[in-house]
Design an enzyme around this catalytic site. Sequence first.
Site, PDB file in Angstrom:
ATOM      1  N   GLU A 123      -0.988   5.922   6.908  1.00 57.75           N
ATOM      2  CA  GLU A 123      -2.220   6.026   6.032  1.00 57.75           C
ATOM      3  C   GLU A 123      -3.337   5.969   7.023  1.00 57.75           C
ATOM      4  O   GLU A 123      -3.594   4.995   7.825  1.00 57.75           O
ATOM      5  CB  GLU A 123      -2.187   4.992   5.013  1.00 57.75           C
ATOM      6  N   GLY A 263      -5.100  -5.258   7.562  1.00 58.78           N
ATOM      7  CA  GLY A 263      -3.904  -6.443   7.453  1.00 58.78           C
ATOM      8  C   GLY A 263      -2.679  -6.226   7.058  1.00 58.78           C
ATOM      9  O   GLY A 263      -1.842  -6.980   7.805  1.00 58.78           O
ATOM     10  N   MET A 265       0.206  -2.828   5.434  1.00 56.29           N
ATOM     11  CA  MET A 265       0.457  -1.543   5.224  1.00 56.29           C
ATOM     12  C   MET A 265       1.944  -1.453   4.122  1.00 56.29           C
ATOM     13  O   MET A 265       2.928  -1.773   4.407  1.00 56.29           O
ATOM     14  CB  MET A 265       0.927  -0.511   6.224  1.00 56.29           C
ATOM     15  N   GLU A 266       1.615  -0.709   2.921  1.00 56.02           N
ATOM     16  CA  GLU A 266       2.550  -0.878   1.831  1.00 56.02           C
ATOM     17  C   GLU A 266       3.440   0.189   2.097  1.00 56.02           C
ATOM     18  O   GLU A 266       4.135   0.668   0.709  1.00 56.02           O
ATOM     19  CB  GLU A 266       2.075  -0.581   0.524  1.00 56.02           C
ATOM     20  N   ASN A 267       4.096   0.807   3.034  1.00 51.90           N
ATOM     21  CA  ASN A 267       5.095   1.787   3.136  1.00 51.90           C
ATOM     22  C   ASN A 267       6.336   1.479   2.262  1.00 51.90           C
ATOM     23  O   ASN A 267       6.817   0.261   1.990  1.00 51.90           O
ATOM     24  CB  ASN A 267       5.582   1.814   4.711  1.00 51.90           C
ATOM     25  N   GLU A 300       0.748  -6.067  -1.051  1.00 55.31           N
ATOM     26  CA  GLU A 300       1.337  -5.043  -0.664  1.00 55.31           C
ATOM     27  C   GLU A 300       2.589  -4.678  -1.269  1.00 55.31           C
ATOM     28  O   GLU A 300       3.217  -3.557  -1.703  1.00 55.31           O
ATOM     29  CB  GLU A 300       1.984  -4.888   0.971  1.00 55.31           C
TER      30      GLU A 300
END
Length: 876
Positions: A123, A263, A265-267, A300
């Site tokens: 992202e 901070g 990442m919401e993969n 997340e």
Amino acid sequence: GQVFKLEDYRPTDYLIPETGLTFRLSPAATRVIAVLTVERRDGIAASVPLVLDGDGLTLSRIAIDGQTLAPADFFATPDQLTITTPPAAPRFQLLIETELAPAHNEALMGLYRSSNVYCTQCEAEGFRRITYFLDRPDILSVYTVRVEARHHEAPLLLSNGNPAGSGELADGWHYAVWHDPFPKPSYLFALVAGALGKVADSFVTLSGRKVELGIYVEPGKERLAGYAMDALKRSMKWDEEAFGREYDLDVFNIVAVSDFNMGAMENKGLNIFNDKYVLADQETATDADFANIEAIIAHEYFHNWTGNRITCRDWFQLCLKEGLTVFRDHEFSADQRSRAVKRIAEVRTLRAHQFPEDQGPLAHPVRPRRYREINNFYTATVYEKGSEVVRMIRTILGSETFRAGMDLYFERHDGEAATIEDFIKVFEDVSGRDLSQFSLWYHQAGTPNLTISSTHNPAAQEFTLEIEQSVPPTPSESRKRLMHIPLAFSLVGTDGKAIAYSGVEGASVEDGVIHIRKRRHMVRFTGVAERPAMSLNRGFSAPVTLSVEQKADDQFFLAGHDNDTFSRWQAFNTLLTDALISAFRQVLDGRQPGFASRLTGLAGKIADDETLEPAYRALALALPSEADIARDIGKNIDPDAIFSAREALTAAIAEANREIFSDLYDRLANNDAFSPDAASAGRRALRNTLLDYLSLLPGGAALAARHFQSATNMTDRAAALTVLALRHRGSPETVKALADFEAKYATDPLVMDKWFQIQASVPGPQTIFAVRALTGHPAFSMANPNRVRSLVGTFSSANQTGFHRADGEGYRFFVETVLQVEKRNPQLAARLATALRSWRSLEPARQAKAREALLSIAKTENLSADLRDIVERTLA
Ligand code: B3K
Ligand code: ZN
């Protein structure tokens, strides 16, 4: 650079319903084979070329349906791949092979290496640094990923979704296959490979499905991930209870890496975290760190529904996932901790970060209409103001209707790439209300101001509020439309309770909320016999500034009695701010600032009020920061005078409350085993706030040194070190404490960040020399974002007197460092560069020097799009 505009949105001609990726990992030469199922949309002619995004790519092979393409059939540059003559068939398979050097990727976007671990960040537009793709969030694809690596180099191979096979290969290589059944945009793709330690747990969902949970950390640090794991399980449970959202895959993994631009990442199914927001124990993490870990783990995780299952149509809609998910994590923390204290902390953060953005050259709407570099729009406006806008929807609709709207949102848009219009529509549909005026909160930049005055007519028993709204102009939006502002209020009587009124006219008033929709409202309350105090914007119902005419007596009364905790805090904070601003003027006039004993005395009463939670008392006693004061003064800022005014008030409060503070400080000493819970943290916060005051009295340095030596956790140790460094610079106690801390934590980078940060915060013109010297410290590195933010970021964005040194030396350092960081990591440099966004509010001499500094960056050749965008908008 190119400007992207919201109104130019157009769906693609082609879709990519399936994506197969094979990675053969090697530090300097990783091979990526992408096999894309490409589909032409109905009605699009076969002659329409397929144009894919790339960013610095090297193409080594290309084939369609098994046939290598002839040079005439495609055109490749590092940044774009065009299939000039696609097959006639509406569906075909496109194979693309690229070669990458993750070990040389210092921008930390795409596939890179962090401490020998392969990891990704896609992202917003990092996937195009891995392979050519339709790298935009409205292209949803089902991914199957095969990762191959040398076994000894990367025993662990992770990607999104569920595991779908693994095995050994020749020559010491092995592989793992991952399949993610949920179609997702490319920005949610992730891969991690390396030697990592694992903490395993599991969670049984609402419907009884068992989910395997894993947190992966640097080997040996497993025991530092326990708090994060606990926070994860609490988040999963909370989302089921509060929003009816259940987790959807068989596994959920989190990986902590040490080089990360933000901070976390919401993969999908594989969150990647900055290790700062995973690793914690009492010895190395402060209470603030624990609270951040809890909030970010939750944030997340919550993205799984708000962001992943329902994603954004385009990057203009970023707040659709970010503002909403921040709102959700705020609610989670409020439920896990103290709601009242959490709200005060949120508002402080909003004012510290979003207000200056909204009031300066970088102002933009929560949903921007244009951008040159999307990475520069991950802002406090999109996140924090975006969350406030969702909160206002709930205030206007009420919790139940709000929840019904959220349910409808999930039902209606699951599996889609949605827009803000879609989001607003669900709330209009469930409530039957027209939210079109309200939706200006998404489209119009700037912090609205409400000017409010009141009159009481005892004979007629009428109380009238005169309210006027205005929105100041912002870049490229000189004319503003009238907003719908939900203003929660109470008319407070002398007993501290709300005064009942018999009728109201002049605005719609529901459930204690005045709906301001026009420029001016005369809101007349009838049946009001006594003159009430006005408690306004209770709970911070709207992200606005207030200019209220209110008697000091009323302000003092509310500071002691308002039964809305936020407003009570606000009343005291307003009194402090007013006192600080007059002190600032006195300093400028060469006078010694004075403070009313009623004010300093109230500080003592609040400190000692056992009916208030300690965390609240700590927040009330924390004076407005120098930056807060500067913002309220607005223009012609002299940071040195603000500093003197604030020092004077701190000392006056300390002197007036010597005994109360010192008794309470002793009483709060605690020998119980450490617990990171909110109540214990609140007691530590109050005691450490008292230490800050007490350290200004005789024997203060010795007291702080004792606090430091006897600390049994990082919260107390770091607090004492801060007091020593900031209040007793150069004292033998300080010199010793800094050296002890350094010796003890030299090999723990995250703790050394605190040591850098504290030294970068020391006020005064000398700090620039310390900061310059610390850039040469063995624990410092310009390549690591956490180090850079701790030292350089703290100095430039949180040290008013140090950075804004009158001779411009702070700005010169800033220019050098930003340009140096930019060579490796443009995103990080652009973020650092926002430190000068409020330069126009400085006094003329500093303003000229700041402008010079910005201009010298702007005229540098070959600036990255990231940095150029920030600097040019800041100067515009
Ligand atoms: N969505 C990511 C932020 C990505 C930033 C890209 N420059 C983390 C978050 O907000 O949850
Ligand atoms: Zn987010």
